[in-house]
Design a protein around this motif. Structure first.
Motif, PDB file in Angstrom:
ATOM      1  N   ARG A   1      40.171  41.891  35.516  1.00 51.03           N
ATOM      2  CA  ARG A   1      40.992  41.693  36.709  1.00 51.03           C
ATOM      3  C   ARG A   1      42.003  40.560  36.618  1.00 51.03           C
ATOM      4  N   SER A   2      41.634  39.382  36.184  1.00 49.13           N
ATOM      5  CA  SER A   2      42.574  38.263  36.213  1.00 49.13           C
ATOM      6  C   SER A   2      43.318  38.051  34.891  1.00 49.13           C
TER       7      SER A   2
ATOM      8  N   TYR B   1      45.653  34.103  31.897  1.00 50.04           N
ATOM      9  CA  TYR B   1      45.102  34.635  33.130  1.00 50.04           C
ATOM     10  C   TYR B   1      45.654  33.842  34.306  1.00 50.04           C
ATOM     11  N   THR B   2      45.436  34.343  35.501  1.00 52.41           N
ATOM     12  CA  THR B   2      45.897  33.616  36.691  1.00 52.41           C
ATOM     13  C   THR B   2      44.687  33.128  37.470  1.00 52.41           C
ATOM     14  N   LEU B   3      44.823  31.925  37.982  1.00 52.63           N
ATOM     15  CA  LEU B   3      43.805  31.319  38.817  1.00 52.63           C
ATOM     16  C   LEU B   3      44.552  30.611  39.937  1.00 52.63           C
TER      17      LEU B   3
ATOM     18  N   ASP C   1      43.518  40.058  49.487  1.00 50.81           N
ATOM     19  CA  ASP C   1      44.041  38.908  48.754  1.00 50.81           C
ATOM     20  C   ASP C   1      45.286  38.323  49.415  1.00 50.81           C
TER      21      ASP C   1
ATOM     22  N   ARG D   1      31.896  40.096  39.179  1.00 53.91           N
ATOM     23  CA  ARG D   1      33.171  40.262  38.468  1.00 53.91           C
ATOM     24  C   ARG D   1      32.930  40.794  37.064  1.00 53.91           C
TER      25      ARG D   1
ATOM     26  N   GLU E   1      45.990  38.598  32.150  1.00 52.45           N
ATOM     27  CA  GLU E   1      47.348  39.145  32.109  1.00 52.45           C
ATOM     28  C   GLU E   1      47.763  39.565  30.702  1.00 52.45           C
TER      29      GLU E   1
ATOM     30  N   GLU F   1      40.917  33.810  42.791  1.00 50.48           N
ATOM     31  CA  GLU F   1      40.972  35.048  42.028  1.00 50.48           C
ATOM     32  C   GLU F   1      42.058  35.994  42.513  1.00 50.48           C
ATOM     33  N   SER F   2      42.806  35.629  43.562  1.00 47.64           N
ATOM     34  CA  SER F   2      43.863  36.507  44.073  1.00 47.64           C
ATOM     35  C   SER F   2      44.978  36.616  43.044  1.00 47.64           C
ATOM     36  N   PRO F   3      45.546  37.808  42.882  1.00 48.82           N
ATOM     37  CA  PRO F   3      46.644  37.957  41.928  1.00 48.82           C
ATOM     38  C   PRO F   3      47.879  37.251  42.449  1.00 48.82           C
TER      39      PRO F   3
END
Length: 178
Positions: free
Chosen positions: A33-34, A52-54, A168, A125, A36, A175-177
């Motif tokens: 999921r997170s 990844y995104t955080l 989100d 997750r 990229e 954890e939101s994109p």
């Protein structure tokens, strides 16, 4: 190191093929999921960099990987970024099926990480990512023709539901994109 999380899923694809896909890190953004992007680190044949995104902020970590195709095991340890290690095993579950077991050992520093562990979010997750991996491999393996399989593997399909996007947007979390 620290806290251990273990999850497992079934894959309706032979174990050797499942293991091959599990060790192809370029496809991880399709089911994690997170994550990229994943790419090999130049000059280090067994090191991979994850982007990844955080909290909407791009972050990076690297792992050193050891794969054993004979035993169908994959081990990794963080080389940079959040400290963790993992072990994955792909075992046959009949002629045309496999089981993937994933064990993560995490060093949790932040209070939010400990809360995520205590509430089951980390295991949830990991389990969801592993299930998306199974669906991805099954879809590619069961494609009617090679061009369809390539299209599935190279596609940009999102694994998030409209409800997840809305949630989100209204209640953003780490954890939101983006």
């Amino acid at each position: 190191m620290g806290t251990v999380v273990q999850v497992e899923t079934a894959v309706a694809v032979p174990a050797d093929i499942t293991f091959k896909w599990f060790t192809d890190f370029s496809h991880y953004p399709r089911f994690m999921r997170s994550v990229e992007q994943v790419f090999p680190v130049e000059g280090h044949p067994a090191r991979f960099r994850f982007v990844y995104t955080l909290a909407g902020i791009p972050r990076r970590y690297s792992i050193d990987v050891t794969a054993d195709p004979q035993r169908r095991t994959l081990d990794w340890v963080s080389a940079s970024g959040p400290r963790h290690r993992g072990h994955a095993t792909v075992t046959p579950a009949g002629d045309d099926a496999a089981a993937v077991t994933l064990e993560l050992e995490l060093e949790l520093d932040a209070l939010s990480e400990r809360i995520a562990l205590a509430s089951g979010l980390i295991a949830t997750r990991a389990r969801a990512d592993l299930r998306r991996f199974a669906r991805f491999v099954e879809d590619v393996h069961n494609a009617a023709d090679p061009s369809e399989a390539k299209e599935i593997a190279d596609g940009e399909e999102s694994h998030r539901t409209p409800l997840q996007w809305l949630f989100d947007a209204v209640f953003p979390t780490d954890e939101s994109p983006r």
